[in-house]
Each structure stands twice: as C-alpha cells, then as structure tokens.
Design an enzyme around this catalytic site. Structure first.
Site, PDB file in Angstrom:
ATOM      1  CD  GLN A   1      -2.888   0.886   2.459  1.00  0.00           C
ATOM      2  OE1 GLN A   1      -2.464   1.276   3.545  1.00  0.00           O
ATOM      3  NE2 GLN A   1      -4.088   0.357   2.301  1.00  0.00           N
TER       4      GLN A   1
ATOM      5  CE1 TYR B   1      -3.365   8.976   7.779  1.00  0.00           C
ATOM      6  CE2 TYR B   1      -4.499   7.142   6.744  1.00  0.00           C
ATOM      7  CZ  TYR B   1      -3.965   7.738   7.872  1.00  0.00           C
ATOM      8  OH  TYR B   1      -4.042   7.108   9.085  1.00  0.00           O
TER       9      TYR B   1
ATOM     10  NE  ARG C   1      -8.259   0.846   2.825  1.00  0.00           N
ATOM     11  CZ  ARG C   1      -7.792   0.726   4.062  1.00  0.00           C
ATOM     12  NH1 ARG C   1      -6.704   1.379   4.427  1.00  0.00           N
ATOM     13  NH2 ARG C   1      -8.388  -0.046   4.931  1.00  0.00           N
TER      14      ARG C   1
ATOM     15  N   GLY D   1      -9.469  -6.611   8.396  1.00  0.00           N
ATOM     16  CA  GLY D   1      -8.352  -5.954   9.050  1.00  0.00           C
ATOM     17  C   GLY D   1      -8.292  -6.260  10.523  1.00  0.00           C
ATOM     18  NE  ARG D   2     -11.145  -1.308  13.595  1.00  0.00           N
ATOM     19  CZ  ARG D   2     -11.861  -0.361  14.211  1.00  0.00           C
ATOM     20  NH1 ARG D   2     -12.660  -0.703  15.210  1.00  0.00           N
ATOM     21  NH2 ARG D   2     -11.782   0.889  13.831  1.00  0.00           N
TER      22      ARG D   2
END
Length: 285
Positions: free
Chosen positions: A12, A93, A140, A230-231
C-alpha cells in the site's frame, strides 16, 4: 517467504498529508492541499502525543514531485518483489484530502470542482500504472469515513465521479471502505457497494465491519468480488483457518495494544489450536 507459502502480497502506497506532524520532519510542518488542521485529540509523535498542527498548503509547482514520489515508490515495490501496489486514497490522508472539499479549499487546477479535486489522484494512478500493469494496481477509497476529520457534503457526487474515472483503467480492484465502523460522517446515507457497482465494472472489494457470514452474503449476491478483513486479523493470526474450519474467533484485541513496539498486541496472539490446546490431529492443512 510469502511466495514460498503460495501467497500474494500488494504494497500500500500512501502519503499521510496533514495527519503527520513536524516531529517526523525535522521541524517542517506537514503538508496538505490547504492550511486546514485536523480537529481531533492529537497525533502520536516520536516525543509523545501532540496537538494537530496547521499544515502547510502545497504549492502547485510542488505537486509533480509528489506524483514522482509515488512513481518511485511503485518502482521500489516492484524491485522488492511485491505482486502489485494499492494507492491509498482514503482515511483523511493526502490523496483523500485533495478529493474532499472539507480539506481542499484550493483555487488552482487541483481544487474548486469535483473534477479538479480528483486531478492529483488521477495523476498518481497514471504514474503508478507506468511502472506496473494496470491489473497489478488497486485504489482504496473511504466515501463514508470521518477518520482524520473527513466528510464532505457532496461526497456522493465526488466518489461517484472518482469511481467512474478509475473504471477506465482496468485496475486489479477498487477497494471501498463501505462499512461505517471506522467512523461515519453522517452527512447522508452511507454509500454502498451497490452504488459503486453502477459506475465501476471491475473487481470491487468491500471493507470494514464484515463478519464471515456478511462477507459470504456480499459475495453470493454479487455486491462484492472480494472482502477485506483488518481488525479480526490482529487477534486472529490464523483467521483464514478459523473461517475455513468454522472455529470461533478470539476476543477482539483492545485498542491499547494496537501498534505496540514489542510483541504484545503484535505477535503474541495464539492460533486456535494453541488457544484451545486442541490435539495435533485437529490442525487444518
């Protein structure tokens, strides 16, 4: 080692923009599309948690160097042996900051209109796909997210336009954080994978808050081609095996141990067999 185990790995690529801090940059302010600070409780720095700073707005003539940084990063990812790259344009971001009117108040060709706010992301994707074939590049997006103080009134129009533009590339996938568990701006209905299906014909990946059951449902009904987790991986290093075998998941890891600088919360979570002390014969292939 990933390839030896039969896996594939994408890197990424992201620029933190205003979510960074001068403590990481020898005293220089973080940069952003506009000089607008994040409203939040602060950022973790090498010398402890500090208030967010008002970033320095990037000059128009600095943006080609930002794009070139992404191109160089894509080259390095290829040299390192990755199988592809994902351009991170989400979660407040830099690229997301340019996309959204909340953080982009520019008056040059990179601000003002929906088309102009997309311009930097488009240039980055062009640069990255000059290094990798288009089918080895993902992007993404976080249309519903409030993380890093994001959320803009025209989010539906903005992200619909972005998806239409990206559809022309034939990307490896479009990674949409459609779930709202990572923070929801509540400016209107959450955009769904179905919304993106209308304007993006390629591989679509959903993310945030999925369970095995809801992920399988999304795949079966055609809403998604892929679902990202993810988590759950934090406290379940063997998540794939747990899903495959119907084993229960471990308790969710407390956020206080995320991103630790040692084993705790990073490499100390047990696999299901170790956790339950199952005999060796129960081990999945």
């Amino acid at each position: 080692s990933v390839h030896d185990a039969g896996g594939r790995i994408f890197l990424q690529l992201w620029h933190t923009g205003r979510a960074s801090h001068s403590g990481f940059h020898d005293g220089d302010l973080p940069v952003a599309p506009s000089a607008i600070a994040i409203e939040g409780d602060g950022v973790h720095t090498p010398s402890g948690k500090k208030p967010y700073e008002v970033p320095r707005a990037l000059e128009t003539n600095e943006l080609p160097a930002i794009v070139e940084d992404y191109r160089k990063a894509a080259e390095r990812a290829k040299s390192a042996g990755f199988d592809g790259v994902e351009v991170h344009s989400a979660n407040g971001y830099l690229l997301d900051e340019f996309l959204q009117s909340k953080s982009n108040h520019r008056e040059d060709q990179y601000g003002g209109s929906i088309e102009n706010r997309y311009r930097l992301l488009g240039e980055v994707v062009d640069a990255v796909t000059s290094v990798w074939s288009n089918d080895r590049v993902g992007v993404r997006l976080a249309p519903n997210g409030s993380f890093n103080d994001m959320g803009s009134p025209e989010y539906v129009e903005q992200f619909t336009y972005v998806a239409r533009q990206l559809d022309a590339y034939g990307l490896a996938y479009l990674h949409v954080m459609d779930g709202t568990g990572f923070g929801f701006h509540e400016l209107g209905p959450a955009m769904t994978l179905a919304d993106f299906r209308k304007v993006f014909s390629g591989v679509l990946m959903g993310n945030v808050g999925y369970t095995r059951e809801s992920a399988e449902e999304a795949l079966v009904d055609g809403s998604a081609d892929l679902i990202a987790f993810g988590r759950p991986y934090i406290s379940n290093p063997d998540l794939v095996q747990r899903f495959k075998n119907g084993w229960p998941l471990a308790d969710t890891a407390d956020m206080s141990v995320w991103y630790s600088h040692d084993a705790e919360g990073y490499t100390d979570f047990p696999t299901y067999q170790a956790e339950s002390k199952q005999p060796e014969s129960c081990t999945a292939e």
